[in-house]
Design a protein around this motif. Structure first.
Motif, PDB file in Angstrom:
ATOM      1  N   TYR A 103      -8.739 -44.008 -25.678  1.00  0.00           N
ATOM      2  CA  TYR A 103      -7.987 -43.025 -24.877  1.00  0.00           C
ATOM      3  C   TYR A 103      -8.529 -42.895 -23.459  1.00  0.00           C
ATOM      4  N   ASP A 144      -7.327 -45.666 -33.892  1.00  0.00           N
ATOM      5  CA  ASP A 144      -6.369 -44.665 -33.418  1.00  0.00           C
ATOM      6  C   ASP A 144      -6.585 -44.409 -31.922  1.00  0.00           C
ATOM      7  N   PRO A 145      -5.605 -44.755 -31.068  1.00  0.00           N
ATOM      8  CA  PRO A 145      -5.774 -44.575 -29.614  1.00  0.00           C
ATOM      9  C   PRO A 145      -5.927 -43.122 -29.188  1.00  0.00           C
ATOM     10  N   ALA A 146      -5.601 -42.184 -30.093  1.00  0.00           N
ATOM     11  CA  ALA A 146      -5.757 -40.773 -29.767  1.00  0.00           C
ATOM     12  C   ALA A 146      -7.125 -40.238 -30.180  1.00  0.00           C
ATOM     13  N   LEU A 147      -7.892 -41.014 -30.975  1.00  0.00           N
ATOM     14  CA  LEU A 147      -9.160 -40.523 -31.514  1.00  0.00           C
ATOM     15  C   LEU A 147     -10.376 -41.354 -31.090  1.00  0.00           C
ATOM     16  N   ASN A 148     -10.150 -42.610 -30.753  1.00  0.00           N
ATOM     17  CA  ASN A 148     -11.257 -43.457 -30.299  1.00  0.00           C
ATOM     18  C   ASN A 148     -11.444 -43.244 -28.800  1.00  0.00           C
ATOM     19  N   ARG A 186      -6.851 -45.674 -21.566  1.00  0.00           N
ATOM     20  CA  ARG A 186      -5.435 -45.349 -21.339  1.00  0.00           C
ATOM     21  C   ARG A 186      -5.295 -44.345 -20.214  1.00  0.00           C
ATOM     22  N   ALA A 187      -6.210 -43.370 -20.163  1.00  0.00           N
ATOM     23  CA  ALA A 187      -6.156 -42.337 -19.119  1.00  0.00           C
ATOM     24  C   ALA A 187      -6.472 -42.922 -17.750  1.00  0.00           C
TER      25      ALA A 187
END
Length: 199
Positions: free
Chosen positions: A193, A185-189, A196-197
């Motif tokens: 994230y 999950d790109p929002a939880l790993n 991505r940021a």
């Protein structure tokens, strides 16, 4: 109603067939979900073998690791689909266990997943037992492991059938437990994230 005898026969037949031909799924209803869930454990088993090859390069191992992660996520997704089918079928039949009815620590979907892995283990142990180049010591070691796997398969099959019978008689409560895998999950790993940021 769920027949664990039919489920384990499907596992056994598919594992043997898929070692001779491409993966297929000619089943309907619940058994189609059982077969689909098995496909991911089948693929996982062989990817795991690749990852342990002493000749595999770092690039190949990285590719295999990513494949394993994806297959494991799919495997867990289909465990949930098995349990969702049970929830829907119980509702369709109007079966509701009392609020204080006991609940197993493992769901039918999880038990079927474990049985599918045991089917793969039994197939490959039998394959090892029949290797023409195997030593007597190797065959003895494999035979001991195979006996354990067969006993575990028999015990788990019986326990899973008892659970299925209890669920459809309203003697036990059923619930689908979500796996909530975080690593894909790109929002939880945090590695995903953070990248991505920073991009």
């Amino acid at each position: 109603m769920i027949s664990l005898e039919a489920v384990t026969a499907l596992h056994r037949d598919c594992v043997a067939r898929w070692h001779q031909q491409a993966i297929d799924n000619p089943y309907d209803g619940f058994m189609r979900i059982v077969c689909e869930q098995l496909t991911y454990n089948f693929r996982l088993w062989h990817e795991e073998d690749k990852a342990r090859s002493p000749t595999a390069s770092d690039t190949e191992i990285a590719q295999v690791k990513r494949a394993i992660d994806k297959l494991n996520q799919q495997r867990n997704d289909w465990i949930e689909k098995l349990d969702d089918w049970v929830t829907e079928e119980l509702g369709r039949r109007g079966i509701a266990a009392p609020e204080k009815a006991p609940q197993n620590t493992e769901t039918i979907g999880s038990a079927i997943d474990r049985l599918s892995i045991l089917a793969l283990r039994i197939y490959h142990l039998t394959e090892q037992l029949e290797r023409p180049d195997a030593t007597a010591e190797h065959r003895e070691s494999v035979a001991r492991k195979l006996a354990i796997a067969l006993a575990q398969h028999e015990d788990l099959s019986a326990a899973a059938q008892q659970l299925a019978d209890d669920l459809f008689a309203g003697r036990k409560r059923h619930k689908t437990y979500r796996q909530l895998k975080m690593y894909n999950d790109p929002a939880l790993n945090p590695y995903l994230y953070a990248k991505r940021a920073g991009s």
